[in-house]
Enzyme design. Sequence first.
Site, PDB file in Angstrom:
ATOM      1  N   GLY A 113       0.783  -1.020   0.017  1.00 49.29           N
ATOM      2  CA  GLY A 113       0.018  -0.232   0.034  1.00 49.29           C
ATOM      3  C   GLY A 113       0.904   1.235   0.022  1.00 49.29           C
ATOM      4  O   GLY A 113       0.714   2.353  -0.825  1.00 49.29           O
ATOM      5  N   MET A 117       4.569   3.223   2.065  1.00 46.10           N
ATOM      6  CA  MET A 117       5.734   3.225   2.890  1.00 46.10           C
ATOM      7  C   MET A 117       6.160   4.472   3.662  1.00 46.10           C
ATOM      8  O   MET A 117       6.270   5.415   3.214  1.00 46.10           O
ATOM      9  CB  MET A 117       6.861   2.518   1.942  1.00 46.10           C
ATOM     10  CG  MET A 117       8.239   2.436   2.970  1.00 46.10           C
ATOM     11  SD  MET A 117       8.170   1.122   3.943  1.00 46.10           S
ATOM     12  CE  MET A 117       9.300   1.825   5.231  1.00 46.10           C
ATOM     13  N   GLU A 118       6.479   4.171   5.020  1.00 42.76           N
ATOM     14  CA  GLU A 118       6.559   5.397   5.721  1.00 42.76           C
ATOM     15  C   GLU A 118       7.964   5.987   5.925  1.00 42.76           C
ATOM     16  O   GLU A 118       8.340   6.484   6.966  1.00 42.76           O
ATOM     17  CB  GLU A 118       6.334   5.060   7.227  1.00 42.76           C
ATOM     18  CG  GLU A 118       7.141   4.180   7.865  1.00 42.76           C
ATOM     19  CD  GLU A 118       6.722   2.522   7.692  1.00 42.76           C
ATOM     20  OE1 GLU A 118       6.028   2.168   6.967  1.00 42.76           O
ATOM     21  OE2 GLU A 118       7.094   1.663   8.528  1.00 42.76           O
ATOM     22  N   ASN A 119       8.808   6.013   4.803  1.00 42.71           N
ATOM     23  CA  ASN A 119      10.438   6.419   5.007  1.00 42.71           C
ATOM     24  C   ASN A 119      10.064   7.809   5.557  1.00 42.71           C
ATOM     25  O   ASN A 119       9.351   8.921   5.134  1.00 42.71           O
ATOM     26  CB  ASN A 119      10.708   6.446   3.592  1.00 42.71           C
ATOM     27  CG  ASN A 119      10.326   5.264   2.703  1.00 42.71           C
ATOM     28  OD1 ASN A 119      10.883   4.058   3.044  1.00 42.71           O
ATOM     29  ND2 ASN A 119       9.569   5.380   1.675  1.00 42.71           N
ATOM     30  N   HIS A 151      -2.022   6.441   8.510  1.00 45.71           N
ATOM     31  CA  HIS A 151      -1.194   5.228   8.855  1.00 45.71           C
ATOM     32  C   HIS A 151       0.197   5.504   8.647  1.00 45.71           C
ATOM     33  O   HIS A 151       1.141   5.332   9.574  1.00 45.71           O
ATOM     34  CB  HIS A 151      -1.606   3.953   8.240  1.00 45.71           C
ATOM     35  CG  HIS A 151      -0.825   2.737   8.735  1.00 45.71           C
ATOM     36  ND1 HIS A 151      -1.238   1.882   9.554  1.00 45.71           N
ATOM     37  CD2 HIS A 151       0.644   2.337   8.287  1.00 45.71           C
ATOM     38  CE1 HIS A 151      -0.226   0.933   9.726  1.00 45.71           C
ATOM     39  NE2 HIS A 151       0.706   1.256   9.131  1.00 45.71           N
ATOM     40  N   GLU A 152       0.559   5.934   7.490  1.00 46.13           N
ATOM     41  CA  GLU A 152       2.109   6.221   7.259  1.00 46.13           C
ATOM     42  C   GLU A 152       2.369   7.359   7.871  1.00 46.13           C
ATOM     43  O   GLU A 152       3.572   7.426   8.592  1.00 46.13           O
ATOM     44  CB  GLU A 152       2.343   6.601   5.712  1.00 46.13           C
ATOM     45  CG  GLU A 152       1.875   5.371   4.887  1.00 46.13           C
ATOM     46  CD  GLU A 152       2.279   3.872   5.340  1.00 46.13           C
ATOM     47  OE1 GLU A 152       3.196   3.785   5.881  1.00 46.13           O
ATOM     48  OE2 GLU A 152       1.665   2.920   4.874  1.00 46.13           O
TER      49      GLU A 152
HETATM   50  N1  B3K Z   1       5.782  -0.585   6.737  1.00 44.97           N
HETATM   51  C1  B3K Z   1       5.283  -0.734   5.359  1.00 44.97           C
HETATM   52  C2  B3K Z   1       5.062  -2.254   4.973  1.00 44.97           C
HETATM   53  C3  B3K Z   1       6.505  -2.653   4.060  1.00 44.97           C
HETATM   54  C4  B3K Z   1       6.304  -4.314   3.762  1.00 44.97           C
HETATM   55  C5  B3K Z   1       7.570  -4.677   3.323  1.00 44.97           C
HETATM   56  N2  B3K Z   1       7.245  -6.035   2.656  1.00 44.97           N
HETATM   57  C6  B3K Z   1       3.891  -0.196   5.385  1.00 44.97           C
HETATM   58  C7  B3K Z   1       3.308   0.067   6.365  1.00 44.97           C
HETATM   59  O1  B3K Z   1       2.888  -0.932   7.466  1.00 44.97           O
HETATM   60  O2  B3K Z   1       2.880   1.301   6.712  1.00 44.97           O
HETATM   61 ZN    ZN Z   2       2.594   0.266   8.747  1.00 42.16          ZN
END
Ligand code: B3K
Ligand code: ZN
Length: 887
Positions: free
Chosen positions: A263, A265-267, A299-300
């Site tokens: 979905g 990614m929280e970089n 969420h992110e």
């Molecule tokens: N932390 C990411 C998920 C990464 C999955 C890697 N296979 C998205 C989330 O949970 O916010």
């Molecule tokens: Zn997450």
Amino acid sequence: MNAAQTIYLKDYTVPAYLVDQLALDIAIHTGFARVTARLSMRRNPAATASALWLDGEDLQLEALSIDGRALSPADYVLSDAGLSITTLPEAFVLESVVRIEPDKNTQLSGLYRSKDGYFTQCEAQGFRRITFYPDRPDVMAKFSCTLHADKAAFPVLLANGNPVAQGDEANGFHWAKWEDPFAKPAYLFACVAAKLDVVEDYYTTTSGRRVRCAVYVEPGKLDQCDHALAALKKSMKWDEDVFGLEMDLEHYMIVAVGDFNMGAMENKGLNIFNTKYVLARPDTATDTDYQNIDRVVAHEYFHNWTGNRVTCRDWFQLSLKEGLTVFRDQNFGMDVHSAGVTRIQEVRTLRAAQFPEDAGPMAHPIRPASYAEINNFYTATVYEKGAEVIRMIHTLIGKAAFRQGMDLYFARHDGQAVTCEDFVAAMQDASGLDLTQFQRWYNQAGTPRLVVKSAFDAAAKRYTLTVTQHYPATPYEERMAADGLPQARGPYHLPLVIGLLDAAGKELPLRLSGETSAAGTQRVLTLREDTQTFVFEDIASEPVPSLLRGFSAPVVLDYDYSDAALTHLMAHDSDAVNRWEAGQRLATGILLKGVEHKAQGEWIPAPYVDAIRALLASAFAPAGDPALVAEALLLPSETYLAEQMAVVDPDAIHAARLALRQHLARALRSEFESAYAQLAIDAPYSPDGAQSGKRALRNACLGYLAELGDEAANALVLSHYEQAANMTDTMAALSAIANLDIPARHTVLDSFYSKWKHEALVVDKWLQVQSTSRLATTTADVRALMAHEAFDIRNPNKVYALVRAFCAANPKHFHAADGSGYKLAADVIVELDAMNPQVASRIARTFDRWKKFDAARQALARVQLERIRAHVGLSSDVSEVVSKALD
Ligand code: B3K
Ligand code: ZN
């Protein structure tokens, strides 16, 4: 064959070396990229080991030096998985130069090419595909990143943190340098070099920091960004209001990309999102899409504190950040949308995805003690059950103590990589509640079953509830025992929220034996023992118990309700979840009887039809909530029903569910027609709760009417399609039409495709509506669509829409008695595994429950599973899933 190696939590050791600073330099050329990494390192005083290990995968090493002195191959050991060096000073600068090929990176992990440029995905272990590095979350360093790329082709250069310098170079290249002021693990690194449009806004935090919020999208899509940008600002405000947590950077960027495994990614400061959770316009996105965007953006964003500022020590602790962040985005959803509807949808998802997982070959606790492939553990258990576990702590200690626990958690652990125990300890210390036993939720797999029995003593005016917990071992415990790691099991500590209703539907005051006065009409009963008894006094007549209100624990609740009691709860329970649940129980009982009778004869009780009539009417009462009624009109899904059977008969389930829908449609035709007419909306489209609730109910009525299949009903569905002024209505009609074997079906599907073929996310809807169709031709249609220009096996969204939806949401065809569904799935898994193991593995998970089917189907599924397992060069991702399924 890539035999997956098992990794154990018990083997955790601290890293031998720490990284203080990382200066990355990434130059993107045609066909390759060159990555130079300068790591300022020192020995970890807490470590006993002295060899340095750097992870590295698919990297071509061009140069390696320590403190400016070039190393020769004799100075290190290089393998497919990384590089080790044994002789090193206490502190040093290690510099490596590697060459990578992002254009050939079809796994979409690490740095990869998508339509408009280059993007990254590093969680969990993608950073090692960019450079040599200790790619583990407990190594936190300050990153800088300089990007170089062709200026005309890739005008936007982004990385985490703040832009500090930029300029032009020879040959039409340009460069930009970014610095992230916060130390972070490598999995939170991101960079982008692409051609993108941007929309910006500003948010000022309570303490006065002005944050630039920016959403980057492929050129031409700026008119689809407003909702995501507004969601981001809403999330920032919510986290300040509810948890006192502020944004800590000056730039918060969201970049949407069409090729993405999950979905979003929280970089840190540079979230990368699947376009599905960014782009929305009333004519392209449904109400559900709008809500999902709110939730995923939140969420992110919430991860910035729960995940980024405080991160995980190792990947076994994944639920530390995911369960907690899902819990936070759920509460955000309950605050900004309807609380009841949001909670009901969560319960439905949990039971549809997590309960089967917890009962199947991949069962694991929210913190597993072993795994073969970490990418296989981004599961409903870690996420959704993980959120339920946090919710139970919240319920047990209360809102105020929970907030104090969060404050304590951040005070203790900001800037650290920690474990689930650290989180629980903060909650325990802030609340004073002993959570030792509670930790079983982190270590035991399987869905507990609560068996509740009631007894009424009219003479003593006493009502007794006896609750017994059942928690049989799962394949997880068997696997652990076989590995010599037997797991102790015991009863859970959990909150059982209840109320009691009298014959008039009134909530009774609740006084437990030994108490002097009643404490309200709802109680949190605390369970800790295998069996516990609760005695309520002053109960004049036998009540109907409303058990597990708000779905207060992730359990199966077993209580012998009569149909009359359920109808009573459906009409009167003050708890929205339990009103809905009563209807689901009633329908489940009827449907299972229908399955038994092969949907023949008189199996649908008349009082049920009356209850549905009353339910529909309640939407139009003064305090009526159309959105809740729409949820309640939705019958339990075929997969949910399958889980309730010892041996699944997918055809009988499908037939019974369809027959019940048709029966309701015939019996309540005029009611559905009049509700449909009354719920029409004149106002311009808005995804808000009031409008979307009306649309949901109106479209639910349309869905029932479509089951009639007569000329008038078909005409109504077609006119709904023609007149739809937004994608929610369009899709409601289109999914009904996709189930109708009428000539107009082809015309409509063709014209929909011609209209939308340039809008990728809408094409996904078009694929999915066909892959989830009931029509007999569906499996063949899916095969044909795989060859259609609209499909691309390298694009995860396309695979999810066409193939995964077929396997997971079309049980009738996936489990076809001739094995054609299994064969289709296996063909795709094998083909896809060579390109994108993560996505292939997600499809493979749809075989999880194969052992619940009859012997003939099991034999057919086994053939396909064995064929997959025997495939040469199979990834560790698919190998783990298929091996566990076959074991
Ligand atoms: N932390 C990411 C998920 C990464 C999955 C890697 N296979 C998205 C989330 O949970 O916010
Ligand atoms: Zn997450």
